[in-house]
Design an enzyme around this catalytic site. Structure first.
Site, PDB file in Angstrom:
ATOM      1  N   GLY A   9       0.860  -1.188   0.000  1.00  0.00           N
ATOM      2  CA  GLY A   9       0.000   0.000   0.000  1.00  0.00           C
ATOM      3  C   GLY A   9       0.891   1.231   0.000  1.00  0.00           C
ATOM      4  O   GLY A   9       2.072   1.158  -0.375  1.00  0.00           O
ATOM      5  N   CYS A  10       0.351   2.342   0.454  1.00  0.00           N
ATOM      6  CA  CYS A  10       1.090   3.614   0.445  1.00  0.00           C
ATOM      7  C   CYS A  10       2.500   3.429   1.021  1.00  0.00           C
ATOM      8  O   CYS A  10       2.664   2.926   2.129  1.00  0.00           O
ATOM      9  CB  CYS A  10       0.320   4.652   1.266  1.00  0.00           C
ATOM     10  SG  CYS A  10       1.227   6.198   1.438  1.00  0.00           S
TER      11      CYS A  10
END
Ligand code: SME
Length: 300
Positions: A9-10
């Site tokens: 993810g981020c």
């Protein structure tokens, strides 16, 4: 030194997390396994490049193994969520472990299998060779250090639990007495996380008997199936109780305790003790506490 690439993810939170792992020399944010060369953040953001936000982790294999790194990776992702982690949606936020050597795949594979068993469903996390990787722009490196209030999809307490887990591991090294180990584990958890009561109850026949703890004096004995502790023992699973008054049969050792978590300690299939933690605040504990405390008690 070796390298492994984690898409989680981020990359802001993922980089911060891996930078805090003992044995990791460097964690840098970048873009992996996409089409084209040297993409910008804005291009990747269009979600049409195939690139995934990825952290390159350079580690000292004498201090930490790929198995443990991958186990830590699974603590910060939802491995059942496709192209979405936290509030971030898109193929650029997909999850994956990308390796440069075939031998690394063989080391990571069993961790994937264990995780699939734990969550009880097939994972949607990629395990593939690294095709390409480009560094992200300077403003995305060490983003959370530069922007402490910045967005992070990894719960902030995961960073504190990582440090706690690693320190407990270090401090327990060389001590074999189980009560002594429990005592320092309780002390460290209590001190770092600022809980109200942190301690162990040990299985003795049909009862749990008070073990090493930190906090106000507590009940000596709890029956099988009684209270939160006895229920966690009986049900063989972690119990998170957001409001102790709403838990039937809760044993109030202190009237100040409002929420509680109890984590069974296993030796093989058998439960030998439970870790009990109380808070003066309602709903103090969630899935992040459960995950990390379960991991911490394996160090016993
Ligand atoms: N509340 C626990 C008893 C132990 S004290 O919290 C220290 C329970 O219901 O099992």
């Amino acid at each position: 030194m070796k390298e492994i690439y984690f898409a989680a993810g981020c990359f802001w939170g993922a980089q911060h997390f891996f930078a805090g792992v003992d044995g990791v020399k460097e964690a840098v944010a970048g873009y992996a396994n996409g089409n084209g060369e040297n993409p910008s953040y804005e291009q990747v953001y269009t979600d049409t490049t195939g690139f995934a936000e990825t952290v390159r982790v350079t580690y000292d294999e004498k201090r930490i193994g790929l198995k443990e790194l991958t186990e830590l990776y699974f603590t910060i992702i939802n491995p059942l969520s496709l192209n979405r982690q936290g509030g971030d949606i898109g193929t650029r936020y997909r999850t994956g472990v990308y390796y440069k050597e075939e031998a690394d795949k063989a080391e990571v594979q069993p961790v994937f299998e264990a995780e699939a068993r734990r969550v009880g469903a097939p994972l949607v996390v990629e395990l593939e060779p690294l095709r390409n990787f480009y560094l992200a722009e300077e403003r995305h490196q060490d983003y959370l250090d530069k922007n402490p209030e910045g967005y992070c999809h990894v719960p902030l307490k995961a960073f504190r639990y990582l440090r706690l887990y690693q320190d407990i591991k270090l401090i327990l090294e060389g001590e074999t007495d189980s009560i002594a180990r429990m005592a320092n584990m309780a002390a460290l958890i209590h001190e770092r996380m600022h809980f109200f009561w942190t301690g162990f109850y040990r299985v003795q026949g049909e009862q749990l008997v008070l073990g090493p703890f930190q906090g106000p004096s507590a009940c000596f004995r709890i029956g099988f199936g009684k209270g939160v502790c006895g229920s966690a023992w009986k049900e063989k699973r972690t119990l998170v109780v957001p409001d102790v008054e709403a838990f039937p049969g809760h044993i109030a050792c202190s009237s100040l305790s409002r929420s509680e978590i109890v984590v069974p300690v296993f030796e093989g299939e058998a439960i030998t003790s439970v870790l009990d933690i109380d808070s003066k605040e309602l709903a103090m504990f969630d899935a992040t506490d459960a995950l990390w405390l379960e991991k911490i008690v394996t160090l016993l």
